[in-house]
Design a protein around this motif. Structure first.
Motif, PDB file in Angstrom:
ATOM      1  N   THR A  32      -5.871 -16.514  34.609  1.00 43.07           N
ATOM      2  CA  THR A  32      -6.683 -16.071  35.750  1.00 43.07           C
ATOM      3  C   THR A  32      -7.746 -15.091  35.280  1.00 43.07           C
ATOM      4  O   THR A  32      -7.483 -14.229  34.439  1.00 43.07           O
ATOM      5  CB  THR A  32      -5.797 -15.380  36.814  1.00 43.07           C
ATOM      6  OG1 THR A  32      -4.790 -16.302  37.260  1.00 43.07           O
ATOM      7  CG2 THR A  32      -6.612 -14.904  38.008  1.00 43.07           C
ATOM      8  N   ASN A  61      -7.763 -19.918  36.932  1.00 41.13           N
ATOM      9  CA  ASN A  61      -7.975 -19.455  38.304  1.00 41.13           C
ATOM     10  C   ASN A  61      -9.090 -18.427  38.257  1.00 41.13           C
ATOM     11  O   ASN A  61      -9.238 -17.701  37.263  1.00 41.13           O
ATOM     12  CB  ASN A  61      -6.711 -18.804  38.860  1.00 41.13           C
ATOM     13  CG  ASN A  61      -5.622 -19.800  39.170  1.00 41.13           C
ATOM     14  OD1 ASN A  61      -5.722 -20.977  38.829  1.00 41.13           O
ATOM     15  ND2 ASN A  61      -4.573 -19.335  39.804  1.00 41.13           N
ATOM     16  N   ALA A  83      -4.600 -10.241  44.567  1.00 40.51           N
ATOM     17  CA  ALA A  83      -5.074 -11.197  43.552  1.00 40.51           C
ATOM     18  C   ALA A  83      -4.176 -11.153  42.323  1.00 40.51           C
ATOM     19  O   ALA A  83      -3.873 -12.194  41.734  1.00 40.51           O
ATOM     20  CB  ALA A  83      -6.520 -10.892  43.169  1.00 40.51           C
ATOM     21  N   ASP A  86      -0.850 -12.875  43.448  1.00 41.67           N
ATOM     22  CA  ASP A  86      -0.931 -14.271  43.887  1.00 41.67           C
ATOM     23  C   ASP A  86      -1.419 -15.241  42.820  1.00 41.67           C
ATOM     24  O   ASP A  86      -1.457 -16.447  43.062  1.00 41.67           O
ATOM     25  CB  ASP A  86      -1.843 -14.387  45.107  1.00 41.67           C
ATOM     26  CG  ASP A  86      -1.303 -13.649  46.323  1.00 41.67           C
ATOM     27  OD1 ASP A  86      -0.100 -13.314  46.335  1.00 41.67           O
ATOM     28  OD2 ASP A  86      -2.090 -13.390  47.249  1.00 41.67           O
ATOM     29  N   ASN A  87      -1.827 -14.739  41.672  1.00 42.04           N
ATOM     30  CA  ASN A  87      -2.371 -15.593  40.621  1.00 42.04           C
ATOM     31  C   ASN A  87      -1.525 -15.476  39.359  1.00 42.04           C
ATOM     32  O   ASN A  87      -0.994 -14.411  39.057  1.00 42.04           O
ATOM     33  CB  ASN A  87      -3.828 -15.222  40.321  1.00 42.04           C
ATOM     34  CG  ASN A  87      -4.747 -15.647  41.430  1.00 42.04           C
ATOM     35  OD1 ASN A  87      -5.127 -16.812  41.515  1.00 42.04           O
ATOM     36  ND2 ASN A  87      -5.099 -14.714  42.322  1.00 42.04           N
ATOM     37  N   ILE A  91      -3.638 -12.252  33.226  1.00 38.82           N
ATOM     38  CA  ILE A  91      -4.867 -12.081  33.998  1.00 38.82           C
ATOM     39  C   ILE A  91      -5.825 -11.219  33.202  1.00 38.82           C
ATOM     40  O   ILE A  91      -5.430 -10.221  32.594  1.00 38.82           O
ATOM     41  CB  ILE A  91      -4.562 -11.399  35.352  1.00 38.82           C
ATOM     42  CG1 ILE A  91      -3.666 -12.304  36.218  1.00 38.82           C
ATOM     43  CG2 ILE A  91      -5.851 -11.020  36.080  1.00 38.82           C
ATOM     44  CD1 ILE A  91      -3.157 -11.639  37.491  1.00 38.82           C
TER      45      ILE A  91
END
Length: 145
Positions: A32, A61, A83, A86-87, A91
């Protein structure tokens, strides 16, 4: 390639991404990308739409949460926290220098009591982001929560 700075096992920050960075981030295992830069902040920067296309082409993502420091609100921090939750990770969050993304992570970590504020400040400084001048903002956010 941009050099991400890890703040947690599955979360890193970096300065502004270039077109080539998306393929390299995907190859490095990132899942992400969170973009904290408003469009038009600087001539020549990737637009959010272009970055989204590049991310999606690499199977990443993509979340755009533009942040202008004078307009930073608890709602934006909550959006950033969502964020992150949910991802899939790892990240990578980025902005012009990485500082805004680091600040958002710090505010989320402080809200969830991930570690005491003093440790958070030391941790971000060791990662290359000195948030000392933003400490009053961080303390205000903690005390408001």
């Amino acid at each position: 390639m941009v050099q991400p700075k890890a703040l947690a096992d599955d979360f890193s920050v970096s300065p502004q991404l270039t077109e080539a960075d998306f393929a390299e981030l995907a190859a490095a295992g990132y899942k992400t990308v969170i973009n904290n830069r408003p469009d038009g902040e600087e001539p020549g920067q990737l637009t959010a739409a272009a970055a989204q296309q590049l991310a999606q082409a690499q199977g990443l993502n993509y979340v755009h949460i533009p942040v202008k420091m004078p307009e930073l609100t608890p709602a934006i921090v909550d959006q950033f926290s969502a964020a992150m939750a949910d991802n899939p990770g790892p990240i990578l969050a980025h902005c012009k220098s990485g500082t805004r993304s680091c600040l958002l992570w710090t505010l989320v970590a402080a809200k969830h009591n991930t570690m005491p504020l003093e440790e958070l400040m030391q941790h971000t400084a060791q990662s290359g982001y000195d948030l000392t001048r933003m400490r009053p903002l961080i303390e205000q956010y903690i005390n408001a929560g």
